[in-house]
Design a protein around this motif. Structure first.
Motif, PDB file in Angstrom:
ATOM      1  N   SER A   5      94.010  55.415   9.996  1.00  0.00           N
ATOM      2  CA  SER A   5      94.420  55.865  11.327  1.00  0.00           C
ATOM      3  C   SER A   5      95.942  55.840  11.444  1.00  0.00           C
ATOM      4  CB  SER A   5      93.820  54.956  12.413  1.00  0.00           C
ATOM      5  OG  SER A   5      92.416  54.989  12.382  1.00  0.00           O
ATOM      6  N   PRO A   6      96.546  56.901  11.982  1.00  0.00           N
ATOM      7  CA  PRO A   6      97.994  56.879  12.183  1.00  0.00           C
ATOM      8  C   PRO A   6      98.369  55.889  13.276  1.00  0.00           C
ATOM      9  CG  PRO A   6      97.043  58.783  13.268  1.00  0.00           C
ATOM     10  CD  PRO A   6      95.921  58.134  12.497  1.00  0.00           C
ATOM     11  N   ALA A   7      99.539  55.312  13.148  1.00  0.00           N
ATOM     12  CA  ALA A   7     100.008  54.370  14.168  1.00  0.00           C
ATOM     13  C   ALA A   7     100.379  55.107  15.453  1.00  0.00           C
ATOM     14  CB  ALA A   7     101.215  53.593  13.652  1.00  0.00           C
ATOM     15  N   VAL A   8     100.197  54.425  16.563  1.00  0.00           N
ATOM     16  CA  VAL A   8     100.738  54.888  17.841  1.00  0.00           C
ATOM     17  C   VAL A   8     102.150  54.323  17.949  1.00  0.00           C
ATOM     18  CG1 VAL A   8     100.556  54.697  20.355  1.00  0.00           C
ATOM     19  CG2 VAL A   8      98.502  55.038  18.966  1.00  0.00           C
ATOM     20  N   VAL A   9     103.115  55.198  18.186  1.00  0.00           N
ATOM     21  CA  VAL A   9     104.517  54.780  18.267  1.00  0.00           C
ATOM     22  C   VAL A   9     105.017  55.025  19.678  1.00  0.00           C
ATOM     23  CG1 VAL A   9     106.844  55.094  17.347  1.00  0.00           C
ATOM     24  CG2 VAL A   9     104.861  55.328  15.833  1.00  0.00           C
ATOM     25  N   ILE A  10     105.557  53.970  20.305  1.00  0.00           N
ATOM     26  CA  ILE A  10     106.061  54.062  21.682  1.00  0.00           C
ATOM     27  C   ILE A  10     107.510  53.585  21.714  1.00  0.00           C
ATOM     28  CG2 ILE A  10     105.748  53.357  24.079  1.00  0.00           C
ATOM     29  CD1 ILE A  10     102.833  52.744  23.453  1.00  0.00           C
ATOM     30  N   ASP A  11     108.384  54.436  22.227  1.00  0.00           N
ATOM     31  CA  ASP A  11     109.799  54.105  22.405  1.00  0.00           C
ATOM     32  C   ASP A  11     110.080  54.092  23.905  1.00  0.00           C
ATOM     33  OD1 ASP A  11     112.559  53.756  22.155  1.00  0.00           O
ATOM     34  OD2 ASP A  11     112.919  55.906  21.859  1.00  0.00           O
ATOM     35  N   ASN A  12     110.129  52.900  24.489  1.00  0.00           N
ATOM     36  CA  ASN A  12     110.402  52.762  25.925  1.00  0.00           C
ATOM     37  C   ASN A  12     111.901  52.776  26.183  1.00  0.00           C
ATOM     38  OD1 ASN A  12     107.611  50.647  26.039  1.00  0.00           O
ATOM     39  ND2 ASN A  12     107.788  52.433  27.353  1.00  0.00           N
ATOM     40  N   GLY A  13     112.408  53.909  26.659  1.00  0.00           N
ATOM     41  CA  GLY A  13     113.802  53.968  27.067  1.00  0.00           C
ATOM     42  C   GLY A  13     113.928  53.699  28.554  1.00  0.00           C
ATOM     43  N   SER A  14     115.123  53.426  29.019  1.00  0.00           N
ATOM     44  CA  SER A  14     115.326  53.168  30.441  1.00  0.00           C
ATOM     45  C   SER A  14     115.041  54.404  31.279  1.00  0.00           C
ATOM     46  CB  SER A  14     116.765  52.701  30.684  1.00  0.00           C
ATOM     47  OG  SER A  14     117.020  51.492  30.002  1.00  0.00           O
ATOM     48  N   TYR A  15     115.228  55.584  30.689  1.00  0.00           N
ATOM     49  CA  TYR A  15     115.021  56.836  31.415  1.00  0.00           C
ATOM     50  C   TYR A  15     113.649  57.426  31.141  1.00  0.00           C
ATOM     51  CZ  TYR A  15     115.726  61.618  33.054  1.00  0.00           C
ATOM     52  OH  TYR A  15     115.581  62.828  33.695  1.00  0.00           O
ATOM     53  N   THR A  16     113.309  57.597  29.868  1.00  0.00           N
ATOM     54  CA  THR A  16     112.006  58.151  29.525  1.00  0.00           C
ATOM     55  C   THR A  16     111.321  57.318  28.451  1.00  0.00           C
ATOM     56  OG1 THR A  16     112.972  59.639  27.868  1.00  0.00           O
ATOM     57  CG2 THR A  16     112.592  60.543  30.088  1.00  0.00           C
ATOM     58  N   THR A  17     110.015  57.420  28.431  1.00  0.00           N
ATOM     59  CA  THR A  17     109.194  56.839  27.368  1.00  0.00           C
ATOM     60  C   THR A  17     108.759  57.960  26.442  1.00  0.00           C
ATOM     61  OG1 THR A  17     108.381  54.968  28.678  1.00  0.00           O
ATOM     62  CG2 THR A  17     107.007  55.710  26.848  1.00  0.00           C
ATOM     63  N   LYS A  18     108.999  57.756  25.153  1.00  0.00           N
ATOM     64  CA  LYS A  18     108.579  58.725  24.143  1.00  0.00           C
ATOM     65  C   LYS A  18     107.423  58.114  23.353  1.00  0.00           C
ATOM     66  CE  LYS A  18     112.633  58.326  24.098  1.00  0.00           C
ATOM     67  NZ  LYS A  18     113.616  57.758  25.084  1.00  0.00           N
ATOM     68  N   ALA A  19     106.336  58.850  23.201  1.00  0.00           N
ATOM     69  CA  ALA A  19     105.167  58.296  22.528  1.00  0.00           C
ATOM     70  C   ALA A  19     104.401  59.380  21.783  1.00  0.00           C
ATOM     71  CB  ALA A  19     104.245  57.605  23.539  1.00  0.00           C
ATOM     72  N   GLY A  20     103.705  58.959  20.753  1.00  0.00           N
ATOM     73  CA  GLY A  20     102.887  59.884  19.986  1.00  0.00           C
ATOM     74  C   GLY A  20     102.379  59.202  18.733  1.00  0.00           C
ATOM     75  N   PHE A  21     101.599  59.937  17.945  1.00  0.00           N
ATOM     76  CA  PHE A  21     101.121  59.422  16.665  1.00  0.00           C
ATOM     77  C   PHE A  21     102.243  59.522  15.626  1.00  0.00           C
ATOM     78  CE2 PHE A  21      96.979  60.877  18.495  1.00  0.00           C
ATOM     79  CZ  PHE A  21      96.375  59.617  18.554  1.00  0.00           C
ATOM     80  N   ALA A  22     102.268  58.567  14.704  1.00  0.00           N
ATOM     81  CA  ALA A  22     103.307  58.564  13.674  1.00  0.00           C
ATOM     82  C   ALA A  22     103.230  59.785  12.774  1.00  0.00           C
ATOM     83  CB  ALA A  22     103.200  57.289  12.841  1.00  0.00           C
ATOM     84  N   SER A  23     102.084  60.442  12.746  1.00  0.00           N
ATOM     85  CA  SER A  23     101.894  61.627  11.914  1.00  0.00           C
ATOM     86  C   SER A  23     102.481  62.892  12.534  1.00  0.00           C
ATOM     87  CB  SER A  23     100.403  61.837  11.653  1.00  0.00           C
ATOM     88  OG  SER A  23      99.678  61.902  12.883  1.00  0.00           O
ATOM     89  N   GLU A  24     102.944  62.806  13.774  1.00  0.00           N
ATOM     90  CA  GLU A  24     103.452  63.992  14.476  1.00  0.00           C
ATOM     91  C   GLU A  24     104.948  64.184  14.231  1.00  0.00           C
ATOM     92  OE1 GLU A  24     100.443  64.064  18.313  1.00  0.00           O
ATOM     93  OE2 GLU A  24     102.222  62.822  18.424  1.00  0.00           O
ATOM     94  N   ASP A  25     105.391  65.438  14.345  1.00  0.00           N
ATOM     95  CA  ASP A  25     106.800  65.762  14.129  1.00  0.00           C
ATOM     96  C   ASP A  25     107.671  65.387  15.327  1.00  0.00           C
ATOM     97  OD1 ASP A  25     106.268  66.801  11.593  1.00  0.00           O
ATOM     98  OD2 ASP A  25     105.870  68.798  12.393  1.00  0.00           O
ATOM     99  N   LEU A  26     107.095  65.435  16.528  1.00  0.00           N
ATOM    100  CA  LEU A  26     107.806  65.088  17.760  1.00  0.00           C
ATOM    101  C   LEU A  26     106.835  64.321  18.656  1.00  0.00           C
ATOM    102  CD1 LEU A  26     109.703  68.427  18.611  1.00  0.00           C
ATOM    103  CD2 LEU A  26     110.730  66.278  17.843  1.00  0.00           C
TER     104      LEU A  26
END
Length: 429
Positions: A5-26
């Motif tokens: 299973s690909p990892a779920v990657v979450i980047d919590n910034g002060s303005y926006t949260t970016k999230a997705g599977f590690a297998s994705e390009d964006l």
């Protein structure tokens, strides 16, 4: 054994949260990190559309100074990711590794709390906390470099040598995108009434003050600032249909370099002090970082062994200044990377003229303006964390990627339950 299973990657910034599977390009999800609380039920509301649909609710923040402080509600942010990450379909957190990013000045207490939520509330099988500048530099394909990250709430300067952050020489300040917003708001208020910055449906007492401030900051100021900082000199249309000229607004970027030059009403900006790096603008922050490294690495004696140390120091500085990574959402402003590089060139020529690297200052990512560079600056931490997380899925029998990832970056739920806090402190220090 590789994970399927690909990892779920979450980047919590002060303005926006970016999230997705590690297998994705964006990242498949980019949404506002703020949340609101339903006035009737007390339920936490996450997501741009949901927050905008209920302007009567109070809007709250999750991060301060770039790090999570609101642990009671950060889990709602992460649950929103799990509920929507697969084309707005939910997934089970128990079935996917989780990777979160963190700022290098995060505290041990916060790391322990974050890990506890990951394993005990979300019940993820394997977890990692990746430091933002490490992820950004890893994304650029380097292990040594000077990471200059200009985000929404924080600007940071982080020297990294052979994959190790030099914490004593890493500095950050709040003179970042939100600080520029204050100057934009001051300018707009000199041209029009504050109510004109809101769409008609948000006028009046039915909308909470926190929602109004949130909407103006995250919509109007961001839009206007993007237009002004791209130097597209044209009018900006307000929600009521009137226009404000962008052409006669000041160069807002100068406030990043000299925060005390342009005064703000009812806001006191502290005068810069040598022993308080957070009071300095961007160029001085970089200078203090380099001076701190010099004090740490440069030999203080003049014996025979010091010559080898001097040569090593010179090589380190040459390597560091030849690998400068300028990143963060605010760094996409037109001309900003070039200004930073020019300042560093002038600085090294003035203060380090005795070393043979005065002209060795080149950014890793040149300002070509193409879309891939913009994505790297906006999503660099998320993309770098994905690169690290993808090591778990390496099925090559001759590769040691999975073992390296487990030894250096990840903690399994079983190890957490057996070894507890000591493991977390050691692994994520």
């Amino acid at each position: 054994m590789a994970y399927t299973s690909p990892a779920v990657v979450i980047d919590n910034g002060s303005y926006t949260t970016k999230a997705g599977f590690a297998s994705e390009d964006l990242p498949s999800l980019v949404f506002n990190t703020n949340y609101s609380v339903d006035n009737n039920s007390g339920a936490v509301v996450v997501g741009d559309d949901a927050i905008n649909a209920a302007p009567e609710n109070e809007v709250m923040t999750l991060l301060d100074n770039g790090i999570i402080y609101n642990f009671d509600n950060i889990v709602h942010n992460w649950n929103y990711v799990y509920d929507n990450i697969d084309n707005q379909n939910p997934i089970d957190a128990k079935e996917f590794p989780l990777v979160l990013t963190e700022q290098s000045w995060n505290t041990s207490k916060n790391r322990l709390t974050t890990t506890q939520i990951a394993f005990e509330t979300l019940e993820v099988p394997i977890f990692s906390l990746v430091k933002t500048p490490i992820a950004q530099l890893y994304r650029a394909g380097r292990s040594t470099g000077l990471v200059i990250d200009i985000g929404g709430a924080v600007t940071s300067v982080t020297p990294i040598l052979d994959g190790i952050i030099q914490h004593k020489s890493s500095f950050h300040s709040k003179f970042a995108g939100d600080f520029l917003n204050l100057h934009v708001l001051n300018y707009l208020e000199s041209k029009t009434a504050i109510e004109n910055l809101l769409p008609p449906q948000y006028h009046g007492p039915a909308s909470s003050e926190s929602f109004k401030n949130y909407f103006i900051s995250h919509t109007v100021l961001q839009d206007y600032k993007s237009l002004a900082l791209s130097y597209q000199l044209r009018d900006y249309q307000l929600p009521n249909g009137s226009h404000i000229s962008v052409a006669d607004s000041r160069n807002y970027l100068e406030n990043l370099f000299q925060p005390t030059v342009n005064k703000l009403p009812n806001i006191t900006i502290p005068e810069p002090a040598i022993d308080k790096p957070h009071t300095h603008g961007l160029t001085n922050l970089i200078f203090l970082c380099l001076k701190s490294l010099e004090a740490t690495l440069l030999p203080t004696t003049n014996d025979s062994s010091s010559h080898n140390k001097l040569a090593k120091f010179t090589e380190i500085f040459k390597d560091l200044l030849s690998n400068i990574l300028i990143t963060g959402g605010t760094s996409t402003a037109s001309g900003l990377p070039e200004s930073i590089i020019n300042d560093i060139r002038a600085m090294t020529q003035q203060y380090y003229s005795n070393y043979p690297f005065s002209y060795a200052t080149y950014p890793i990512r040149h300002s070509t303006g193409d879309s891939s560079e913009i994505w790297d600056r906006q999503f660099g931490a998320w993309l770098g964390a994905c690169n690290l997380a993808s090591m778990l899925n390496d099925s090559n029998a001759e590769s040691n990627s999975v073992k390296i990832a487990l030894d250096n970056w990840f903690v399994t739920k079983a190890d957490y339950e057996e070894l507890g806090e000591d493991l977390i402190v050691d692994k994520f220090k």
